[in-house]
Scaffold this active site. Structure first.
Site, PDB file in Angstrom:
ATOM      1  N   GLU A 102       0.525  -1.500  -0.118  1.00 48.54           N
ATOM      2  CA  GLU A 102      -0.128   0.106   0.061  1.00 48.54           C
ATOM      3  C   GLU A 102       0.719   1.351   0.347  1.00 48.54           C
ATOM      4  O   GLU A 102       1.233   1.989   0.960  1.00 48.54           O
ATOM      5  CB  GLU A 102      -1.192  -0.052   1.613  1.00 48.54           C
ATOM      6  CG  GLU A 102      -1.860   0.946   1.665  1.00 48.54           C
ATOM      7  CD  GLU A 102      -3.126   0.981   0.476  1.00 48.54           C
ATOM      8  OE1 GLU A 102      -4.147   1.550   0.774  1.00 48.54           O
ATOM      9  OE2 GLU A 102      -3.541  -0.348   0.146  1.00 48.54           O
ATOM     10  N   CYS A 130      -2.519   9.145   3.183  1.00 44.69           N
ATOM     11  CA  CYS A 130      -2.173   8.738   1.211  1.00 44.69           C
ATOM     12  C   CYS A 130      -3.268   9.183   1.176  1.00 44.69           C
ATOM     13  O   CYS A 130      -3.474   8.424  -0.424  1.00 44.69           O
ATOM     14  CB  CYS A 130      -1.651   7.159   1.577  1.00 44.69           C
ATOM     15  SG  CYS A 130      -2.684   5.698   2.417  1.00 44.69           S
TER      16      CYS A 130
END
Length: 474
Positions: A228, A262
């Site tokens: 990720e 993010c």
């Protein structure tokens, strides 16, 4: 190894990284303990994780205080700690049914006398390498479902924010069933690199640069990996949207946790019909946002957790200005009491040639660009190397969805922003350089930690070699 306090800029904590020999011995002990853990029924593993939730509740103050010192922000640290028992309870409830559903027995094949069973076999040892922006949440987001699957899990948090490790392990120590199958280790990048080849599965959250190294090391070790990585999330605001409400949403989705997330919105594309009122509202609202300095109990955003990130963000802003961008508010990193702060920064007249548009920012910066048509908006939004998530705001959900499904990203928020940080039930992929591997969301969050073993049963007579003789009838 010294650890810096993000509010003071001073080293006020130390960690002791494990050497390779100690790490090898630890993983060997955990592999042995995992056999008994995996043999427990899923319901029993769930009950054990519920005990961990209760223990974390008892240690809430110590864990939240450690996170506050790690990150320089208080409210989100409290929210992180308070949210973990619920996450544990969610998997404890959902996992037994999921495991039962995927454990198929007596499946009839095309051969009348042959049936199959599917056994779910957990990976023995899962390694979790987690980042500094949400230290507790992202340490456990992979480890908890791995444990629920029957794996042992070892977590290597970021050396930037390691203070929470010790109070969390104090909570784990109160659940004897977990002490041999859940470990957190202190260390830096070298520790993480030493960890990878000792694992059966690696889950990594962090930068693209480090993610590449982890992925390459996992490939060399021939083990699966979930990555990720970064994002450059776009938000498209259509002409039918309410410009003031859209500005409020864009602001929140861009600057929560000082933009150090993010899934933060990092590019905003606005229909030219409403760009003027949108910009007026956005700048007005951004200027009202307060830093949590000098009193951490007041304000909306804290310092940069990692001081080096402040320099990266300032360089992007300076590059944009040098290339013709206009800064409407913010724009200068401030050293306040040793901490590095940036007030919400709204920038217009931005182009693809500016690093603030092309590269991940990870700070409270909101670049805004007008568009003439939906096609132009989509072209700009899909222009980039990332594809983590995005958002569309319109007058109706139907209009927003018609545009949202054309975004080249794994998760799309409609008439809101950054919903992927709040909703964990929706399975999604990471597009482009935003990651690879199975989703940590939805059912996949658990099922990725199993291998499948097919048990194939022959109830009739096995075929003789004569059945394969040349000239025999088929």
């Amino acid at each position: 190894m010294k650890v810096i306090n993000p509010r003071t800029g001073k080293a006020d904590y130390e960690i002791d990284p494990l050497d390779a020999d100690a790490l090898t011995k630890l993983t060997a002990r955990m592999r042995e303990a995992q056999k008994g853990w995996a043999a427990r029924p899923p319901e029993e593993r769930g009950a054990t994780l519920m005990k961990l939730g209760e223990a974390i509740g008892k240690h809430h103050a110590a864990i939240a205080d450690a996170l506050t010192n790690d990150t320089g922000r208080k409210a989100i640290s409290q929210m992180e700690t308070a949210g973990i028992p619920g996450s544990l309870a969610r998997w404890a409830k959902a996992a037994p049914e999921l495991i039962a559903r995927h454990s198929v027995t007596g499946y009839q094949t095309v051969h009348p006398t042959i049936t199959t069973n599917t056994r779910l076999m957990p990976y023995s040892l899962v390694g979790v390498i987690s980042p500094w922006n949400f230290p507790l949440t992202l340490a456990l987001i992979d480890a908890v479902p791995a444990l629920m699957a029957g794996c042992a899990a070892i977590i290597k948090p970021s050396e930037v924010t390691p203070r929470f490790i010790r109070p969390l392990m104090a909570a784990v120590a109160e659940v004897p069933e977990l002490t041999d199958v859940l470990s957190l280790v202190e260390g830096d990048g070298a520790t993480g690199a030493a960890l990878v080849p000792l694992m059966d599965y690696v889950a990594f959250t962090g930068s693209v640069a480090t993610g590449r190294k982890v992925g390459e090391a996992a490939a060399k070790a021939f083990i699966p990996v979930s990555l990720e990585l970064g994002g450059k999330d776009p938000m498209i605001i259509l002409a039918s949207a309410n410009p003031e409400k859209a500005a409020e949403t864009a602001l929140r989705a861009s600057i929560v946790n000082t933009g150090q997330a993010c899934q933060s919105i990092e590019r905003v594309f606005v229909a030219k019909e409403i760009i003027a009122p949108f910009m007026t509202a956005l700048v007005e609202k951004a200027e009202k946002v307060e830093l949590n300095y000098p009193d951490i109990n007041h304000g909306h955003i804290g310092p940069f957790i990692f001081a080096k990130q402040a320099a990266i963000v300032q360089a992007q802003i300076d590059d944009a200005i040098a290339k013709g961008a206009e800064v409407h508010c913010g724009g200068k990193v401030e050293n306040l009491g040793g901490g590095m702060y940036l007030r919400p920064t709204v920038i217009s007249n931005v182009t693809r040639q500016m690093s603030v548009i092309a590269e991940e920012t990870f700070g409270p910066v909101i670049p805004v660009r007008a568009f003439d048509s939906v096609e132009e908006a989509l072209m700009m939004a899909n222009d980039g190397i990332y594809g983590l998530s995005g958002a569309v705001i319109a007058g109706t959900l139907e209009e927003a969805e018609a545009v949202g499904i054309r975004l080249n990203v794994g998760g799309v928020s409609l008439n809101d922003g950054s919903l992927t940080s709040m909703v964990w039930e929706a399975e999604k992929s990471s597009f482009g350089l935003s990651g690879m591997g199975a989703s940590r969301m939805g059912d996949s969050g658990l099922m990725r930690f199993f291998r499948r073993q097919a048990i194939i049963k022959q109830a009739g007579a096995p075929a003789p070699i004569a059945a394969f003789a040349e000239g025999s009838k088929r």
